[in-house]
Motif scaffolding. Structure first.
Motif, short mmCIF file in Angstrom:
data_model
loop_
_atom_site.label_atom_id
_atom_site.label_comp_id
_atom_site.label_asym_id
_atom_site.label_seq_id
_atom_site.Cartn_x
_atom_site.Cartn_y
_atom_site.Cartn_z
N ARG A 292 0.84 -1.19 0.00
CA ARG A 292 0.00 0.00 0.00
C ARG A 292 0.87 1.24 0.00
NH1 ARG A 292 -2.89 0.71 5.80
NH2 ARG A 292 -3.57 2.56 4.68
N PRO A 293 0.31 2.35 -0.45
CA PRO A 293 -0.99 2.52 -1.10
C PRO A 293 -0.87 2.32 -2.60
CG PRO A 293 0.02 4.66 -0.82
CD PRO A 293 1.00 3.65 -0.26
N GLU A 294 -1.99 2.45 -3.29
CA GLU A 294 -1.94 2.45 -4.74
C GLU A 294 -1.25 3.73 -5.22
OE1 GLU A 294 -5.87 4.16 -6.71
OE2 GLU A 294 -6.36 2.57 -5.30
N ALA B 20 -5.25 -8.73 -2.49
CA ALA B 20 -5.07 -7.40 -3.06
C ALA B 20 -6.26 -7.00 -3.92
CB ALA B 20 -3.79 -7.35 -3.88
N ARG B 21 -6.80 -7.92 -4.69
CA ARG B 21 -7.91 -7.55 -5.57
C ARG B 21 -9.16 -7.20 -4.78
NH1 ARG B 21 -8.67 -12.69 -9.32
NH2 ARG B 21 -9.53 -11.07 -10.66
N GLY B 22 -9.24 -7.62 -3.52
CA GLY B 22 -10.36 -7.22 -2.67
C GLY B 22 -10.25 -5.78 -2.21
N VAL B 23 -9.05 -5.20 -2.33
CA VAL B 23 -8.80 -3.83 -1.89
C VAL B 23 -8.62 -2.88 -3.06
CG1 VAL B 23 -7.19 -2.36 -0.59
CG2 VAL B 23 -7.77 -4.65 0.26
N TYR B 24 -8.05 -3.40 -4.16
CA TYR B 24 -7.72 -2.56 -5.31
C TYR B 24 -8.54 -3.01 -6.52
CZ TYR B 24 -3.72 -1.45 -2.34
OH TYR B 24 -2.92 -1.06 -1.30
#
Length: 206
Positions: A84-86, A118-122
């Motif tokens: 993190r972060p993006e 990660a795909r659950g957040v981004y």
């Protein structure tokens, strides 16, 4: 040759990946330096990226180094805090390319379980036209085979692929195969590359 697909690395291109920064903030820089000197945590992560089980690899490493076990286990329990972060401008570039109809792929050293997390957040991780993840492919960059697998999978000429990655050895391996490349050192330079290639306008790349 005209670019027919743009390929993004993920770590430190779209999402910051800084385990050392996380550990400095949680256990202190001195303890982090001592742990990283004793334990090759990046080699542990490479095994996950190559298809090893995320939890098992970390637990096994923690058992091998009991003096650092609690901190090593944080690699599992706090993985999202390390990734993190993006990088917002990079994400905008990804979306701008797709809006222009340019095929966009990911080629990343990424374990399957960490990617699921990660795909659950981004959400943008679900926006690629194709995903080429080392955890599924069983090989990591910069091994030549992973580039060959992407070429075989997309069916495009190597010279039509434009690839960005933050690691010079990964870029060099792609260039040897005839790919067009850009060593990522920040989204502004990447944006300028995409403009120079005629893939985005200055406004679209802002």
């Amino acid at each position: 040759m005209r670019v027919q697909a743009v390929i993004f690395d993920i770590g430190n291109v779209l999402i910051e990946w800084q385990p050392e920064r996380f550990y400095d903030a949680t256990i202190g820089e001195g303890r982090r330096r001592a742990m990283f000197a004793d334990v090759d945590l990046h080699a542990m992560n490479d095994r996950v990226d190559s298809g090893g089980d995320f939890a098992d690899e970390i637990a096994r490493t923690a058992r091998e180094f009991p003096a650092h076990a609690a901190a090593i286990m944080m690699w599992h329990s706090h993985w999202l805090d390390m990734a993190r972060p993006e990088i917002p401008h990079s994400v905008r570039l990804l979306r701008a390319l797709r809006a222009r109809g340019v095929p966009v792929f990911a080629l990343s050293n990424f374990g399957l379980e960490p990617f699921r997390m990660a795909r659950g957040v981004y959400p943008f991780l679900d926006e690629f036209d194709r995903l080429f993840l080392s955890g599924a492919m069983g090989v990591t960059k910069p091994a030549p085979r992973i580039y060959q697998m992407l070429e075989d999978g997309c069916g495009l000429p190597p010279s039509s692929l434009l690839f960005t990655d933050d690691r010079a050895e990964n870029i060099e391996a792609a260039a040897k195969r005839g790919w067009q490349t850009h060593l990522f050192d920040g989204p502004e330079g990447w944006a300028n590359c995409l403009i120079a290639e005629g893939l985005l306008t200055e406004k679209e790349a802002a």
